[in-house]
Design an enzyme around this catalytic site. Structure first.
Site, PDB file in Angstrom:
ATOM      1  CG  ASN A  62      -1.605   1.196   1.259  1.00 19.71           C
ATOM      2  OD1 ASN A  62      -2.090   2.010   0.291  1.00 19.71           O
ATOM      3  ND2 ASN A  62      -2.380   1.373   2.288  1.00 19.71           N
ATOM      4  CE  LYS A  94      -0.003   3.276   4.655  1.00 20.44           C
ATOM      5  NZ  LYS A  94      -0.417   3.646   6.246  1.00 20.44           N
ATOM      6  CG  HIS A 149      -6.115   1.858   4.663  1.00 19.23           C
ATOM      7  ND1 HIS A 149      -5.666   2.705   5.531  1.00 19.23           N
ATOM      8  CD2 HIS A 149      -5.128   0.981   4.645  1.00 19.23           C
ATOM      9  CE1 HIS A 149      -4.281   2.505   6.070  1.00 19.23           C
ATOM     10  NE2 HIS A 149      -4.164   1.574   5.459  1.00 19.23           N
ATOM     11  CD  GLU A 167      -2.993   5.490   6.511  1.00 25.28           C
ATOM     12  OE1 GLU A 167      -3.206   5.621   5.025  1.00 25.28           O
ATOM     13  OE2 GLU A 167      -2.232   4.950   7.167  1.00 25.28           O
ATOM     14  CD  GLU A 188      -3.865  -2.794   7.019  1.00 27.74           C
ATOM     15  OE1 GLU A 188      -2.847  -3.198   6.792  1.00 27.74           O
ATOM     16  OE2 GLU A 188      -4.319  -1.700   6.770  1.00 27.74           O
ATOM     17  N   GLY A 241       1.725   2.116  10.708  1.00 22.10           N
ATOM     18  CA  GLY A 241       2.633   3.397  10.676  1.00 22.10           C
ATOM     19  C   GLY A 241       3.216   3.810  12.014  1.00 22.10           C
ATOM     20  CB  SER A 300       4.592  -1.494  12.063  1.00 24.77           C
ATOM     21  OG  SER A 300       4.206  -0.294  12.413  1.00 24.77           O
TER      22      SER A 300
HETATM   23  C1  PEP Z   1      -0.973   0.147   5.929  1.00 22.21           C
HETATM   24  O1  PEP Z   1      -0.888   1.185   5.093  1.00 22.21           O
HETATM   25  O2  PEP Z   1      -2.101  -0.757   5.589  1.00 22.21           O
HETATM   26  C2  PEP Z   1      -0.037  -0.346   6.892  1.00 22.21           C
HETATM   27  C3  PEP Z   1      -0.242  -1.402   7.425  1.00 22.21           C
HETATM   28  O3  PEP Z   1       1.077   0.755   7.011  1.00 22.21           O
HETATM   29  P1  PEP Z   1       2.366   0.283   7.857  1.00 22.21           P
HETATM   30  O4  PEP Z   1       2.547  -0.955   7.283  1.00 22.21           O
HETATM   31  O5  PEP Z   1       3.178   1.439   7.492  1.00 22.21           O
HETATM   32  O6  PEP Z   1       2.117   0.134   9.094  1.00 22.21           O
END
Ligand code: PEP
Length: 252
Positions: free
Chosen positions: A11, A13, A96, A98, A168, A174, A212
């Protein structure tokens, strides 16, 4: 039990212009040429066609990061499933955290988006996850069950096997904090159980962990029986690092 092909999604973003995306795909493809895993790149809408063109004939498929549930209409700034299909995009991230947190994505909208994606032939990657507050209050399972029931409400049980689920935890996205492999396994097993109870062929559904994920923890997470892959944010921006995550099993 059916074999579930491991699924690794990047992803990106709101990172990478078209030119930067092209450079990254060119660096990634030779590094994952031997993979037997399903590899999915989710660039910004601007870079979709560039990534589709660059990755033709490779193991990579391309996903959008969001879409509107209507096919067309007065929805300024949005993109529809037929527009993605026209670009040869094959999948789409939906829900997601976000989008839920910053753009008011609701379960009601997702209940329309998931079937709209399926009807257009796109593979939905549906994200669910609890906040830190919900986990601390012991409400993780209740939150996840409510999201799954609401977001998949209009998808018949057997059709649900066509949806990829990304678990998630919001507190791990993040932040550098990863759920332990045991925490992720336990929660993903619960998600599979919710799907099973809803009539889905739950053993066929790919359920990913996201939050992460890095080259250093991907192998350990993937060692868990119910974790079928990862949705990777920050660590997927670097072709070499993402290739190491994709190749984790081949290199074991
Ligand atoms: C994501 O954007 O779905 C995500 C898991 O980000 P990160 O790996 O940076 O935590």
């Amino acid at each position: 039990m059916p074999e579930r092909t491991p699924y690794l999604a990047a992803n990106w973003k709101m990172h990478k212009t078209s030119a930067e995306a092209a450079e990254c795909v060119d660096a990634l493809l030779p590094r994952i040429a031997a993979t037997r895993h399903e590899v999915v790149i989710c660039p910004s809408v601007r870079a979709l066609s560039e990534v589709v063109e660059r990755s033709r004939g490779s193991a990579v498929k391309v996903a959008a990061q969001n879409m509107h549930e209507e096919q067309s209409g007065a929805f300024t700034g949005e993109v529809s499933a037929p527009m993605l299909v026209e670009l040869d995009v094959e999948a789409v991230i939906l829900g997601h955290s976000e989008r839920r947190q910053y753009f008011g994505e609701t379960d009601e909208a997702l209940a329309r988006k998931v079937p709209a994606a399926l009807a257009a032939g796109l593979e939905p990657i549906l994200c669910v996850g609890e906040s830190e507050e919900a986990r601390d209050a012991g409400r993780t399972e209740a939150v996840l069950e409510a999201q799954l029931q609401a977001d998949l409400a209009a998808v018949e049980g057997p059709e649900r096997a066509r949806v990829v689920i990304a678990y998630e935890p919001i507190w791990a996205i993040g932040t550098g904090r990863t759920a332990t492999p045991e925490q992720a396994q336990e929660t993903i097993a619960f998600v599979r159980d919710v799907l099973r109870r809803s009539g889905a062929a739950a053993d066929e559904v790919r359920i990913l962990y996201g939050g992460s994920v890095k080259p250093g923890n991907a192998t350990e997470l993937r060692g868990m029986p119910d974790i079928d892959g990862a949705l990777v944010g920050g660590a997927s921006l670097d072709a070499e690092g993402f290739a190491r995550i994709v190749n984790y099993e081949e290199s074991r």
